[in-house]
Motif scaffolding. Structure first.
Motif, mmCIF file in Angstrom:
data_model
loop_
_atom_site.group_PDB
_atom_site.id
_atom_site.type_symbol
_atom_site.label_atom_id
_atom_site.label_comp_id
_atom_site.label_asym_id
_atom_site.label_seq_id
_atom_site.Cartn_x
_atom_site.Cartn_y
_atom_site.Cartn_z
ATOM 1 N N VAL A 79 -2.991 6.466 5.673
ATOM 2 C CA VAL A 79 -4.146 7.187 4.863
ATOM 3 C C VAL A 79 -3.600 7.161 3.551
ATOM 4 C CG1 VAL A 79 -4.066 9.292 6.886
ATOM 5 C CG2 VAL A 79 -2.498 9.530 5.089
ATOM 6 N N ASP A 80 -4.613 7.597 2.716
ATOM 7 C CA ASP A 80 -4.682 7.410 1.263
ATOM 8 C C ASP A 80 -4.594 5.939 0.821
ATOM 9 O OD1 ASP A 80 -4.828 10.240 0.739
ATOM 10 O OD2 ASP A 80 -2.599 10.251 0.867
ATOM 11 N N LYS A 81 -5.150 4.847 1.558
ATOM 12 C CA LYS A 81 -5.231 3.439 1.256
ATOM 13 C C LYS A 81 -6.093 3.416 -0.037
ATOM 14 C CE LYS A 81 -6.813 2.858 5.361
ATOM 15 N NZ LYS A 81 -7.026 3.959 6.022
ATOM 16 N N GLU A 82 -7.320 4.121 -0.056
ATOM 17 C CA GLU A 82 -8.117 3.834 -1.193
ATOM 18 C C GLU A 82 -7.418 4.259 -2.432
ATOM 19 O OE1 GLU A 82 -10.261 4.912 2.747
ATOM 20 O OE2 GLU A 82 -8.530 5.995 1.422
ATOM 21 N N LYS A 83 -6.525 5.210 -2.478
ATOM 22 C CA LYS A 83 -5.860 5.620 -3.683
ATOM 23 C C LYS A 83 -4.909 4.527 -3.955
ATOM 24 C CE LYS A 83 -6.123 10.742 -2.775
ATOM 25 N NZ LYS A 83 -5.559 11.726 -2.439
ATOM 26 N N ALA A 84 -4.158 3.830 -3.166
ATOM 27 C CA ALA A 84 -3.254 2.778 -3.281
ATOM 28 C C ALA A 84 -3.924 1.634 -3.996
ATOM 29 C CB ALA A 84 -2.371 2.668 -1.839
ATOM 30 N N LEU A 107 0.794 -1.145 0.140
ATOM 31 C CA LEU A 107 0.021 -0.037 -0.073
ATOM 32 C C LEU A 107 0.853 1.385 -0.036
ATOM 33 C CD1 LEU A 107 -2.836 -0.977 2.561
ATOM 34 C CD2 LEU A 107 -2.956 -0.598 0.035
ATOM 35 N N ARG A 108 1.787 1.320 0.889
ATOM 36 C CA ARG A 108 2.830 2.525 0.969
ATOM 37 C C ARG A 108 3.432 2.557 -0.662
ATOM 38 N NH1 ARG A 108 6.444 2.367 5.566
ATOM 39 N NH2 ARG A 108 6.746 4.570 5.078
ATOM 40 N N HIS A 109 3.901 1.527 -1.160
ATOM 41 C CA HIS A 109 4.552 1.627 -2.509
ATOM 42 C C HIS A 109 3.712 2.385 -3.355
ATOM 43 C CE1 HIS A 109 6.879 0.429 -6.021
ATOM 44 N NE2 HIS A 109 5.911 0.031 -6.661
ATOM 45 N N PHE A 110 2.271 2.200 -3.122
ATOM 46 C CA PHE A 110 1.387 2.735 -4.288
ATOM 47 C C PHE A 110 0.759 4.071 -3.778
ATOM 48 C CE2 PHE A 110 1.533 -1.666 -6.060
ATOM 49 C CZ PHE A 110 1.567 -1.202 -7.346
ATOM 50 N N GLY A 111 1.237 4.528 -2.555
ATOM 51 C CA GLY A 111 0.706 5.947 -2.314
ATOM 52 C C GLY A 111 0.254 6.212 -0.863
ATOM 53 N N ALA A 112 0.064 4.963 -0.073
ATOM 54 C CA ALA A 112 -0.520 5.164 1.049
ATOM 55 C C ALA A 112 0.579 5.685 1.987
ATOM 56 C CB ALA A 112 -1.102 3.823 1.708
#
Length: 163
Positions: free
Chosen positions: A155-160, A142-147
């Motif tokens: 935060v920003d899990k949805e975007k990830a 998730l962090r790799h994809f922007g969380a």
């Protein structure tokens, strides 16, 4: 323990089962008890089965709104969850605007607004529960994809997830 303290503790006991209808009054009683009899406060909260998070939300709400020119009816309409979110942001200058927006928005949308983001419209909630080892696997993805880390979560899990 004086009679006044016993009265306050009794009020906490009587109001806590009616939390949703009595949260404002309960917050006022808890604030008085904490101020006047701090040694009895923790025991009263525990005896009433109030969690510490809820209790401190109520105290924050009481302190934030007590001196503002707002009716109990307006506050009850918004509800304790959203008032707890507003408590750290509300001022005499913005109280009317914040209460109006809080009445219109979902809790999630209000949280976005308070973070300075544009509230999202048509959203759906998906709750996922992971074991500790599974979470340890998914968090870096998730962090790799922007969380991003925020407190103990992301935060920003949805975007990830949809990236």
């Amino acid at each position: 323990m004086g009679a006044n303290t016993e009265d306050l503790i009794q009020q906490v006991q009587q109001l806590s089962p009616k939390f949703d209808e009595a949260f404002l009054q309960l917050g006022r009683v808890l604030a008085r008890l904490q101020s006047e009899e701090p040694h009895a406060f923790k025991g009263a909260v525990q005896a009433a089965n109030l969690g510490s998070r809820k209790t401190y939300y109520l105290l924050d709400i009481e302190r934030a709104f007590r001196d503002l020119d707002v009716s109990d009816e307006q506050l009850m309409e918004v509800g304790w969850t959203k008032l707890g979110m507003l408590a750290k942001k509300v001022t005499p200058q913005n109280v009317d605007q914040l209460l109006e927006r809080a009445a219109e928005l979902t809790s999630r949308q209000l949280s976005e607004l308070l973070r300075g983001e544009e509230p999202t419209g048509d959203t759906r909630t998906v709750m996922l529960t992971f074991s500790g080892s599974d979470y340890d696997k998914i968090e870096p993805v998730l962090r790799h994809f922007g969380a991003q880390r925020s407190g103990r979560g992301l935060v920003d899990k949805e975007k990830a997830i949809v990236a």
